[in-house]
Design an enzyme around this catalytic site. Sequence first.
Site, PDB file in Angstrom:
ATOM      1  N   ASP A 240     -65.238 -30.916  74.971  1.00 15.49           N
ATOM      2  CA  ASP A 240     -66.173 -32.233  75.036  1.00 15.49           C
ATOM      3  C   ASP A 240     -67.554 -32.484  74.669  1.00 15.49           C
ATOM      4  OD1 ASP A 240     -66.929 -33.425  77.640  1.00 15.49           O
ATOM      5  OD2 ASP A 240     -69.068 -32.137  77.461  1.00 15.49           O
ATOM      6  N   GLU A 276     -62.211 -34.931  72.815  1.00 12.52           N
ATOM      7  CA  GLU A 276     -63.109 -35.864  73.385  1.00 12.52           C
ATOM      8  C   GLU A 276     -64.574 -36.588  73.215  1.00 12.52           C
ATOM      9  OE1 GLU A 276     -65.775 -37.985  77.003  1.00 12.52           O
ATOM     10  OE2 GLU A 276     -66.036 -35.255  76.159  1.00 12.52           O
TER      11      GLU A 276
END
Length: 537
Positions: A240, A276
Amino acid sequence: MKNTGRKLILTAVAAVILSSCKSAADPVGSAVSLSGMDRINSGLEENITTDLTTTYEVFLYSYYDSDNDDIGDLRGLKEKLDYIQDTGFTAIWLMPVMTSPTYHKYDVADYYSIDPQYGTIDDFKDLISDCSERGIRIILDLVLNHTSVQHPWFAAAADYLKTHDDYDDCAASCPYFNAYHFSREFQNGYAALGDSGWYYEARFWEGMPDLNLDDEEVREEILSIMKYWLELGVGGFRLDAVTSYYTGDPEKNTAFLKWLCESGKAMRSDCYFVGEAWTNRSEIAALYDSGIDSLFDFPFADANGIIHDTLMGAYGAEDYVQAQVSEQEAYILHNPDYLNAPFYTNHDMARSAGYYAGDDGTKTKLAGAMNLLMSGNVFVYYGEEAGMKGSGKDENKRAPMYWSDTAQTGICTGPPDMDTIAMKFAPLDEQMKDPYSVYSYYRNAIKLRNAFPSLAFGTVSLRDDLSDEEIAVYTKSDGIHPEVCIVMNLGGQSETVDVSTLKQQTLAGVLLAGEEEISLQEGKLTVPPYGIAVLKE
Ligand code: CA
């Protein structure tokens, strides 16, 4: 890898579906309606070379509920593995499952447990075991940029700081002081720690204090967390917010990613990492210097990405292909072994069925194919395969999987505060019986992708002599398997292409948005509006 088992199960499931449809839908005995697309694609066989081919992003909270509390859970997902496998997915990206105070769970309070809403570690082990037998890899969401304020490290530090105000004293004596970024002065991106006079870095939200990733103790803990989940059998991690690890410092982000990926692969050599980095092509390319396997291909995604903009007419068909060529040239310079991670939407984006006003489904389908025919490990966000809707606030983008309109157990209520969402297309159970549904189209697109390794992973070459604004003709080769050629008609008119100069002159598979069929005769390929043909040698 259990390819053989996978193939057998797939065949069995397909046979059951076909025979049950036949008897249930048509007692007289005439065949259940197969589309022209289904007939041409019926001979396709799965030929995956890796389980990192077609990955399904699942938000457990909204997927399938096993214990009637209306919240999706691990056991619910396990019940749906037949569906997931039959649709053609080879891996699952599980959005965060660790204990967290929020419904989305991107703020972790305990990295070594399953959130009670989702089940237990034993449920997780069962899921992993079932997936492993099917050859499905589980990719776990790993949130390392920040923890929850409820994480014991932050809670202990905050407790101490609330009664101490001398910086040097706290730096020496406050537990976990160096695990976060504490300051006596307000800075951009910082939040106040109550009225203590202390501030802490929290880039996303005050409930998510940013970790100090330079701290030795934090690094040791990260290794321990990865080891824990790898030993349970996960096949990798979705990382993330990697551009926020060191906000505004791409070089430090790259160095941290390198350390992380090398450490993970030292524990399990095929541990997969996908990051990401919600940014532009050149910054994504630079992050590939870290050696990370994959980074999400943001430039093609979302309501302002290349796929959408092409379908809205801002780019021509050949531009869509040329963008893939430019991108592969940019990425390979930074990591010759990179595996692109194309996707079209995710849990932070409006769902794609809402992108095209007045669309009868044609553009929704075509956009799905434009994602699924890209090279790399392609991701599909749950529900996109049925053209679900959901936009506006985040909760709406994470609505319950639209399994059915009939009341039945397992269907979730979705995130608290979600609006009522009017769907555009039928629920999944109806779409599965309709050969012209968005779902049937997606299933064919995935089937096609999983049948030809060159289609799934090949290097793209544009045949610009045969391409224009409406028609894209391009080949893909992975250097091992036979090269394939894609002919994509993005225009509203039927188009005839002279394919006599191509090596590939045999129709391998098709994707058709409607009932109009494709024809290939004497080197002339006629493709209906929004139709796609894949040719093989
Ligand atoms: Ca539940």
